[in-house]
Write a protein that holds these residues in place. Structure first.
Motif, mmCIF file in Angstrom:
data_model
loop_
_atom_site.group_PDB
_atom_site.id
_atom_site.type_symbol
_atom_site.label_atom_id
_atom_site.label_comp_id
_atom_site.label_asym_id
_atom_site.label_seq_id
_atom_site.Cartn_x
_atom_site.Cartn_y
_atom_site.Cartn_z
ATOM 1 N N SER A 125 0.816 -1.222 0.000
ATOM 2 C CA SER A 125 0.000 0.000 0.000
ATOM 3 C C SER A 125 0.843 1.263 0.000
ATOM 4 C CB SER A 125 -0.939 -0.003 1.214
ATOM 5 O OG SER A 125 -0.186 -0.099 2.422
ATOM 6 N N ASP A 126 2.086 1.162 0.489
ATOM 7 C CA ASP A 126 2.960 2.334 0.493
ATOM 8 C C ASP A 126 3.883 2.375 -0.728
ATOM 9 O OD1 ASP A 126 4.575 0.224 1.145
ATOM 10 O OD2 ASP A 126 5.334 1.063 3.018
ATOM 11 N N GLY A 127 3.586 1.513 -1.723
ATOM 12 C CA GLY A 127 4.306 1.574 -2.979
ATOM 13 C C GLY A 127 5.601 0.809 -3.040
ATOM 14 N N VAL A 128 5.892 -0.011 -2.057
ATOM 15 C CA VAL A 128 7.141 -0.766 -2.037
ATOM 16 C C VAL A 128 6.939 -2.102 -2.748
ATOM 17 C CG1 VAL A 128 8.877 -1.871 -0.595
ATOM 18 C CG2 VAL A 128 7.887 0.326 0.094
ATOM 19 N N LEU A 129 7.819 -2.392 -3.697
ATOM 20 C CA LEU A 129 7.727 -3.644 -4.436
ATOM 21 C C LEU A 129 8.189 -4.803 -3.557
ATOM 22 C CD1 LEU A 129 7.204 -5.006 -7.231
ATOM 23 C CD2 LEU A 129 9.653 -4.740 -7.648
ATOM 24 N N GLY A 130 7.366 -5.837 -3.477
ATOM 25 C CA GLY A 130 7.700 -6.985 -2.671
ATOM 26 C C GLY A 130 8.497 -8.027 -3.446
ATOM 27 N N ARG A 131 8.540 -9.213 -2.912
ATOM 28 C CA ARG A 131 9.235 -10.324 -3.557
ATOM 29 C C ARG A 131 8.227 -11.151 -4.351
ATOM 30 N NH1 ARG A 131 13.510 -12.337 1.145
ATOM 31 N NH2 ARG A 131 14.713 -10.401 1.199
ATOM 32 N N PRO A 132 8.693 -11.911 -5.324
ATOM 33 C CA PRO A 132 7.754 -12.662 -6.170
ATOM 34 C C PRO A 132 6.933 -13.676 -5.381
ATOM 35 C CG PRO A 132 10.047 -13.271 -6.633
ATOM 36 C CD PRO A 132 10.088 -12.077 -5.760
ATOM 37 N N ASP A 133 5.651 -13.739 -5.715
ATOM 38 C CA ASP A 133 4.783 -14.740 -5.105
ATOM 39 C C ASP A 133 4.317 -15.766 -6.139
ATOM 40 O OD1 ASP A 133 2.994 -13.250 -6.572
ATOM 41 O OD2 ASP A 133 1.698 -12.723 -4.887
ATOM 42 N N ARG A 134 4.983 -15.755 -7.296
ATOM 43 C CA ARG A 134 4.729 -16.736 -8.342
ATOM 44 C C ARG A 134 6.052 -17.117 -8.992
ATOM 45 N NH1 ARG A 134 0.597 -16.560 -6.142
ATOM 46 N NH2 ARG A 134 -1.529 -16.272 -6.934
ATOM 47 N N LEU A 135 6.174 -18.377 -9.357
ATOM 48 C CA LEU A 135 7.259 -18.858 -10.207
ATOM 49 C C LEU A 135 6.588 -19.415 -11.448
ATOM 50 C CD1 LEU A 135 10.274 -21.100 -9.158
ATOM 51 C CD2 LEU A 135 8.879 -21.686 -11.141
ATOM 52 N N VAL A 136 7.083 -19.029 -12.627
ATOM 53 C CA VAL A 136 6.431 -19.433 -13.872
ATOM 54 C C VAL A 136 7.420 -20.140 -14.782
ATOM 55 C CG1 VAL A 136 5.273 -18.646 -15.964
ATOM 56 C CG2 VAL A 136 4.722 -17.602 -13.766
ATOM 57 N N LEU A 137 7.016 -21.300 -15.271
ATOM 58 C CA LEU A 137 7.774 -22.015 -16.290
ATOM 59 C C LEU A 137 6.949 -22.019 -17.570
ATOM 60 C CD1 LEU A 137 8.151 -24.038 -13.407
ATOM 61 C CD2 LEU A 137 10.175 -24.396 -14.837
ATOM 62 N N ASP A 138 7.547 -21.508 -18.628
ATOM 63 C CA ASP A 138 6.878 -21.368 -19.912
ATOM 64 C C ASP A 138 7.276 -22.539 -20.798
ATOM 65 O OD1 ASP A 138 5.724 -20.552 -22.272
ATOM 66 O OD2 ASP A 138 6.994 -18.790 -22.545
ATOM 67 N N LEU A 139 6.301 -23.326 -21.223
ATOM 68 C CA LEU A 139 6.560 -24.479 -22.090
ATOM 69 C C LEU A 139 6.390 -24.022 -23.530
ATOM 70 C CD1 LEU A 139 4.606 -27.259 -20.130
ATOM 71 C CD2 LEU A 139 6.803 -26.167 -19.609
ATOM 72 N N ASP A 140 7.520 -23.808 -24.195
ATOM 73 C CA ASP A 140 7.546 -23.193 -25.518
ATOM 74 C C ASP A 140 7.941 -24.232 -26.559
ATOM 75 O OD1 ASP A 140 7.733 -21.535 -27.684
ATOM 76 O OD2 ASP A 140 9.462 -20.407 -26.975
ATOM 77 N N PRO A 141 6.989 -24.731 -27.361
ATOM 78 C CA PRO A 141 7.305 -25.795 -28.312
ATOM 79 C C PRO A 141 8.031 -25.272 -29.545
ATOM 80 C CG PRO A 141 5.020 -25.131 -28.573
ATOM 81 C CD PRO A 141 5.568 -24.352 -27.390
ATOM 82 N N ALA A 142 8.709 -26.177 -30.225
ATOM 83 C CA ALA A 142 9.444 -25.805 -31.440
ATOM 84 C C ALA A 142 8.516 -25.604 -32.628
ATOM 85 C CB ALA A 142 10.482 -26.878 -31.766
ATOM 86 N N THR A 143 7.337 -26.214 -32.581
ATOM 87 C CA THR A 143 6.362 -26.102 -33.664
ATOM 88 C C THR A 143 4.986 -25.830 -33.059
ATOM 89 O OG1 THR A 143 5.718 -28.448 -33.700
ATOM 90 C CG2 THR A 143 7.708 -27.815 -34.942
ATOM 91 N N ASP A 144 3.963 -25.782 -33.907
ATOM 92 C CA ASP A 144 2.600 -25.587 -33.423
ATOM 93 C C ASP A 144 1.950 -26.882 -32.941
ATOM 94 O OD1 ASP A 144 2.440 -22.837 -33.738
ATOM 95 O OD2 ASP A 144 1.806 -22.965 -35.837
#
Length: 306
Positions: A125-144
């Motif tokens: 609320s006072d504008g201070v950026l916190g630490r991440p509360d999510r970890l994301v792994l992106d599954l990116d294929p070589a084709t469609d």
């Protein structure tokens, strides 16, 4: 120009009939008015995923066939009621917009912002950026081809189970899936990014013919790329229920793990025409309050890595 009611505010919509998603080849046409209507409908489901998070806006002023630009800073012409947060960067700061209400979401749609990219940390609320509360792994294929994505999601789900980490699943609206691990906010960006990289490297080493963590496309071959770069400081990921700049207006949508068995599931399974139906099933209902510390998982991972 027209005006629409969005929560407690009335927001002006300029050129509502402007085509943002041209139709043809079996996909419908969608206008700015259609985008506004979608974000008004999806707001109750989408806003909890945006609340208190700095955003980067992907804008397409002339639709998906025209030029695109990414906007980090709040613009001078943006309404003064849009929340702002100043985030440190090398050599200065960035004044990011934050979307906590429907009116802000509708204003972004009026500005032809098709896709909202969110930080993985919240601001207090006072504008201070916190630490991440999510970890994301992106599954990116070589084709469609979506089958390698489906198979990798199952592998990753099982591996996270070995580490006793809960995870949720989301279509990207593009080609792949995101696997999202809720965190308790104890760890900084560097620690989360390093853990994600070690996790991905370990899984890729188990399946070197199918998976890779090589950042350069020329080094991947036909293997699926496990992308963990979104976990670094100042990086963003597409927000749940955001629209993607592709024909037919596909949407990034949370899904349940059981939906991996649906043969109709693809990265672009839902669009602005039906994403709200999926949202009403509350596929991430079990994710709330499950944020974990990485300490125990790190010890398990290190043991597996030998």
């Amino acid at each position: 120009m027209t005006a629409v009611r969005a929560g407690r505010r009335t927001v002006e919509i300029h050129r509502p009939d402007k085509v943002l998603f041209p139709g043809g080849k079996g996909v419908p046409e969608y206008t700015k008015a259609d985008l506004v209507a979608y974000y008004r409908e999806i707001a109750p489901f989408m806003l909890p995923h945006l609340k208190d998070r700095p955003l980067m806006l992907e804008r397409h002023p002339n639709g998906i066939d025209g030029p695109m630009f990414m906007q980090k800073n709040v613009q001078d012409h943006d309404p003064d009621w849009i929340r702002r947060v100043e985030v440190p960067k090398e050599g200065g700061t960035v004044l990011h917009p934050v979307c906590d209400d429907t009116a802000t979401l509708v204003h972004f749609a009026d500005q032809a912002c098709l896709t909202l990219h969110r930080w993985l940390a919240r601001v207090s609320s006072d504008g201070v950026l916190g630490r991440p509360d999510r970890l994301v792994l992106d599954l990116d294929p070589a084709t469609d081809d979506f089958e390698p994505v489906r198979a990798t999601a199952r592998l990753l789900h099982g591996f996270l189970g070995e580490l006793a980490l809960p995870a949720a699943l989301m279509t990207t609206g593009s080609r792949g899936l995101h696997v999202v691990v809720p965190l308790d906010g104890r760890h900084g960006f560097d620690e989360v990014h390093t853990f994600a990289k070690d996790l991905a490297d370990t899984l890729a080493a188990r399946h070197p013919d199918r998976l890779t963590t090589e950042a350069r496309k020329k080094d991947r071959g036909d293997r699926l790329y496990l992308d963990v770069q979104r976990n670094a400081y100042a990086q963003t990921v597409v927000a749940p229920f955001t629209v993607r700049a592709r024909p037919g207006a596909p949407v990034a949508v949370p899904v349940g793990w059981e939906q991996l068995d649906d043969p109709q599931l693809t990265a672009r399974r839902w669009t602005i025409a039906d994403a709200a139906e999926q949202a009403r099933t509350k596929p991430w209902s079990g994710m709330s309050g499950r944020g974990r510390a990485l300490g125990p998982a790190r010890r398990r991972l290190d043991a597996l890595r030998g």
